[in-house]
Enzyme design. Structure first.
Site, PDB file in Angstrom:
ATOM      1  N   GLY A 251     -29.563 -67.372 -31.116  1.00 52.19           N
ATOM      2  CA  GLY A 251     -29.611 -67.047 -32.534  1.00 52.19           C
ATOM      3  C   GLY A 251     -30.044 -68.180 -33.442  1.00 52.19           C
ATOM      4  N   GLN A 252     -30.478 -69.321 -32.869  1.00 48.41           N
ATOM      5  CA  GLN A 252     -30.870 -70.460 -33.705  1.00 48.41           C
ATOM      6  C   GLN A 252     -32.193 -70.151 -34.404  1.00 48.41           C
ATOM      7  OE1 GLN A 252     -31.057 -74.204 -31.639  1.00 48.41           O
ATOM      8  NE2 GLN A 252     -31.442 -75.387 -33.483  1.00 48.41           N
ATOM      9  N   HIS A 258     -27.242 -77.740 -36.319  1.00 55.54           N
ATOM     10  CA  HIS A 258     -26.317 -77.563 -37.434  1.00 55.54           C
ATOM     11  C   HIS A 258     -25.103 -76.781 -36.942  1.00 55.54           C
ATOM     12  CE1 HIS A 258     -29.291 -74.308 -37.470  1.00 55.54           C
ATOM     13  NE2 HIS A 258     -28.385 -73.516 -38.040  1.00 55.54           N
TER      14      HIS A 258
END
Length: 286
Positions: A251-252, A258
């Site tokens: 899902g990046q 981060h």
């Protein structure tokens, strides 16, 4: 053997005149606007600067313990970091980053004659005090054999409109920075899923969390702890989700590591059970 640095305040000197770092900064006209002497000791610099008509406040956890409730254009921090151990140093950097106005400047003065870190008997007070050398990743504006002065500004302020530093700076509103350490920083998520949703980001631009060194990972988690405490105090959430998206399949969407700190509130979803398992909805319930 002494392991706790309980006598750091014993290193404060009772001065008859303004300290050398403050005189240097004053001569260079770098002390501007509302100012704070963070770790002011017995307060001589504050006294001398006030006598010159400057708007300055002093804070010291032992001698002037009223913690500031506003932000400042200029912050002085002289010889404080040299008597603190690494986690205490990081906490001071974090506190000053939060007390500094966006666009303001902080000045860290560190001693340069310390050759060996450790505890030693203070020659006046006869108690164990800690001293260490300190090197900071900020711009050095003065250095001699005994002293170095670093100039600090918020990482987000210095890197506005610099996507080469981080893709976050293509669309980040820098005023949202909420904390910083030497190797990582934090700001509120621009598209929060809950009130207080915050991102912690290493300064080194890598996409995969596992490419970070252990030192960088540790700094991120130390900052997360500090941010969590602030979120608890400000928003009083009932729980938290902490998460990292790694890779497209995970899902990046932004190729810079981060870590999400997401405050959770009772009733924000109907069925919170399962928490982060909900990244695959059919597997959330168990």
């Amino acid at each position: 053997m002494t392991t706790k640095n309980i006598n750091s305040h014993r290193t404060a000197k009772e001065r008859e005149k303004m300290s050398y770092p403050t005189r240097l900064l004053l001569e260079k006209k770098l002390i501007r606007g509302k100012s704070l002497d963070f770790g002011c000791g017995l307060g001589k610099d504050v006294e001398e600067l006030k006598a010159k008509g400057m708007d300055i406040t002093g804070y010291d956890p032992h001698y002037f313990p009223d913690y500031p409730d506003k932000t400042f254009d200029t912050i002085l921090c002289h010889y404080v970091l040299n008597v603190l151990q690494s986690q205490e140093q990081a906490r001071v950097l974090y506190q000053i980053s939060k007390l500094l106005k966006f666009g303001g400047k902080a000045y860290f003065s560190v001693r340069r004659e310390i050759t060996k870190a450790g505890f030693r008997t203070h020659f006046v007070h006869k108690v164990q005090t800690y001293q260490t050398n300190v090197i900071l990743p900020f711009e050095s504006i003065f250095k001699n054999d005994n002293l170095e002065i670093y100039e600090y500004q918020h990482y987000c302020y210095l890197n506005q409109n610099k996507p080469e530093v981080s893709p976050f700076f293509e669309r980040l509103e820098p005023k949202e920075q909420v904390g910083e350490l030497a190797s990582c920083f934090a700001f509120r998520d621009k598209f929060p899923v809950s009130e207080g949703h915050t991102l912690v980001i290493p300064k080194r631009k890598v996409s995969d969390y596992f490419e970070l060194s252990f030192r960088e990972q540790s700094a991120c988690w130390f900052l997360i702890n500090l941010i969590k405490a602030d979120l608890q105090d400000r928003f009083n959430p009932d729980g938290f989700n902490i998460g990292i998206n790694i890779g497209e399949a995970g899902g990046q969407s932004i190729p810079h590591v981060h870590i999400h700190i997401i405050p959770r509130y009772t009733g924000d979803v109907k069925h919170p059970r399962g928490g982060v398992r909900g990244v695959i909805p059919g597997k959330k319930e168990y």
